[in-house]
Design an enzyme around this catalytic site. Structure first.
Site, PDB file in Angstrom:
ATOM      1  N   ARG A   1       8.853 -24.897  -3.739  1.00  0.00           N
ATOM      2  CA  ARG A   1       9.038 -26.081  -4.904  1.00  0.00           C
ATOM      3  C   ARG A   1      10.280 -26.871  -4.404  1.00  0.00           C
ATOM      4  O   ARG A   1      11.186 -26.502  -3.929  1.00  0.00           O
ATOM      5  CB  ARG A   1       9.325 -25.720  -6.315  1.00  0.00           C
ATOM      6  CG  ARG A   1       8.109 -25.450  -7.089  1.00  0.00           C
ATOM      7  CD  ARG A   1       7.003 -26.686  -7.379  1.00  0.00           C
ATOM      8  NE  ARG A   1       5.947 -26.249  -8.141  1.00  0.00           N
ATOM      9  CZ  ARG A   1       4.633 -25.866  -7.574  1.00  0.00           C
ATOM     10  NH1 ARG A   1       4.694 -25.696  -6.386  1.00  0.00           N
ATOM     11  NH2 ARG A   1       3.719 -25.387  -8.339  1.00  0.00           N
TER      12      ARG A   1
ATOM     13  N   HIS B   1       2.679 -31.141   0.632  1.00  0.00           N
ATOM     14  CA  HIS B   1       2.139 -30.082   0.040  1.00  0.00           C
ATOM     15  C   HIS B   1       0.551 -29.567  -0.101  1.00  0.00           C
ATOM     16  O   HIS B   1      -0.023 -29.547  -0.945  1.00  0.00           O
ATOM     17  CB  HIS B   1       2.473 -30.628  -1.381  1.00  0.00           C
ATOM     18  CG  HIS B   1       2.733 -29.599  -2.579  1.00  0.00           C
ATOM     19  ND1 HIS B   1       3.501 -30.017  -3.595  1.00  0.00           N
ATOM     20  CD2 HIS B   1       2.479 -28.330  -2.726  1.00  0.00           C
ATOM     21  CE1 HIS B   1       3.782 -28.842  -4.447  1.00  0.00           C
ATOM     22  NE2 HIS B   1       2.905 -28.065  -3.911  1.00  0.00           N
TER      23      HIS B   1
ATOM     24  N   GLU C   1       7.729 -36.408  -4.333  1.00  0.00           N
ATOM     25  CA  GLU C   1       6.257 -36.292  -3.629  1.00  0.00           C
ATOM     26  C   GLU C   1       5.330 -37.355  -3.761  1.00  0.00           C
ATOM     27  O   GLU C   1       4.880 -37.668  -4.929  1.00  0.00           O
ATOM     28  CB  GLU C   1       5.728 -35.173  -3.940  1.00  0.00           C
ATOM     29  CG  GLU C   1       6.294 -33.740  -3.369  1.00  0.00           C
ATOM     30  CD  GLU C   1       5.669 -32.487  -3.452  1.00  0.00           C
ATOM     31  OE1 GLU C   1       4.606 -32.682  -4.009  1.00  0.00           O
ATOM     32  OE2 GLU C   1       6.342 -31.373  -3.291  1.00  0.00           O
TER      33      GLU C   1
END
Length: 310
Positions: free
Chosen positions: A235, A283, A264
């Protein structure tokens, strides 16, 4: 009862699961737009939902307060930092996770990052496309030490893969690692200090909690080898990005390979992205056809169990 599904993967890999829920009498709305919902779209669609299968969409107290029928939430993955767990507990909303659904995919992605970084693949492929032929010298990962921080399913798969290519594996977890588990996965049980000071590659696999936020920062970078590579496929926020920028720009460590970030996508002009020793994938570590299919099935089963008892 209405089930809202926000992850786009369901449109590609979970239509059989959608049909299964509909045959069981559930009213299913899934995201087939090809785009992530905006927060306002999400709140509007969720306001009459009895259950939500959620990706990275923000489910804070204000959002959930607008969903009076909500009985169950299932994370399309394992990290629940986007869900207000305290609110859910206070209002008797069940929160489930798809533990193990994407573990192999994430572990493989970490191995891919290590190989790509050590063999200069990013640079080399781009340069050849630009008609250059620089032939940079890479590194072998055989014989190198890999420190795994967080020895859950992802960490264990990663240990197996790393051992398979001849790496020496160090493992740390906030919970005690049994000697049996360490032996089964060819790992040495280590302290954080041992990992920071002795390992060539350090891979993070912990949830984002108050206790893990900024757990890797200036002090930890100063402990590391000059040739260390830090990998974060867990994370954003676990690594302090200001401290990381200083460590990379001053060559205090060799490189960092991330699949997650504090923002993000990153903001325009982000200074870490300008560094040639910082690598960021969008991601996607958990995004494989196999893991998406497994996670669709797991999340469907969790929601059906909570709503229908089956």
């Amino acid at each position: 009862m209405k089930v809202l599904i926000t992850p786009r993967g369901f449109a590609n890999y979970g239509l059989d699961e959608v049909e299964k829920m509909r045959k069981a009498g559930l009213d299913v709305h899934y995201n087939n737009t090809g785009l992530a919902y905006t927060h306002e779209e999400f709140k509007e669609l969720a306001k009459d939902a009895d259950a939500i299968i959620v990706g990275v969409d923000k489910m804070d107290a204000e959002m959930m307060a607008g969903c009076p029928n909500l009985k169950a939430v299932c994370k399309f993955g394992v990290g629940t930092d986007n869900i207000d767990l305290d609110y859910a507990k206070e209002h008797d909303i069940y929160v489930g996770r798809c533990v193990g659904g994407n573990s192999r995919s994430v572990a493989e992605h970490v191995m891919a990052l290590m190989f790509a970084e050590s063999k200069n693949l990013y640079y080399s492929i781009d340069e050849v496309k630009d008609h250059k032929w620089a032939k940079p010298t890479g590194l072998e990962i055989y014989g190198k030490k890999l420190g795994i921080i967080g020895f859950g399913m992802i960490g264990k798969y990663l240990a197996d893969y790393a051992h398979g290519v001849g790496m020496e594996v160090y493992a740390y977890d906030a919970f005690p690692i049994s000697e049996e588990a360490a032996k089964e996965h060819h790992a040495k049980i280590a302290t954080l200090d041992e990992i920071y000071t002795e390992c060539d590659y350090i891979s993070l696999h912990v949830p984002l909690l108050d206790s893990t936020k900024d757990m890797v920062s200036t002090e930890q970078f100063k402990q590391m080898k000059k040739n260390a590579c830090v990998i974060n496929a867990a994370r954003g926020g676990i690594v302090n990005e200001e401290a990381l920028y200083e460590a990379l720009s001053t060559k205090e460590i060799r490189s960092a390979c991330f699949d997650v970030y504090s923002s993000e996508p990153p903001k325009e002009g982000d200074k870490l992205l300008a560094l040639d020793n910082f690598y960021l994938t969008p991601h996607t570590a958990a995004r494989t056809k196999e893991s998406e299919t497994r996670t669709c099935e797991m999340s469907t089963n969790i929601i059906m169990e909570q709503l229908l008892g089956k």
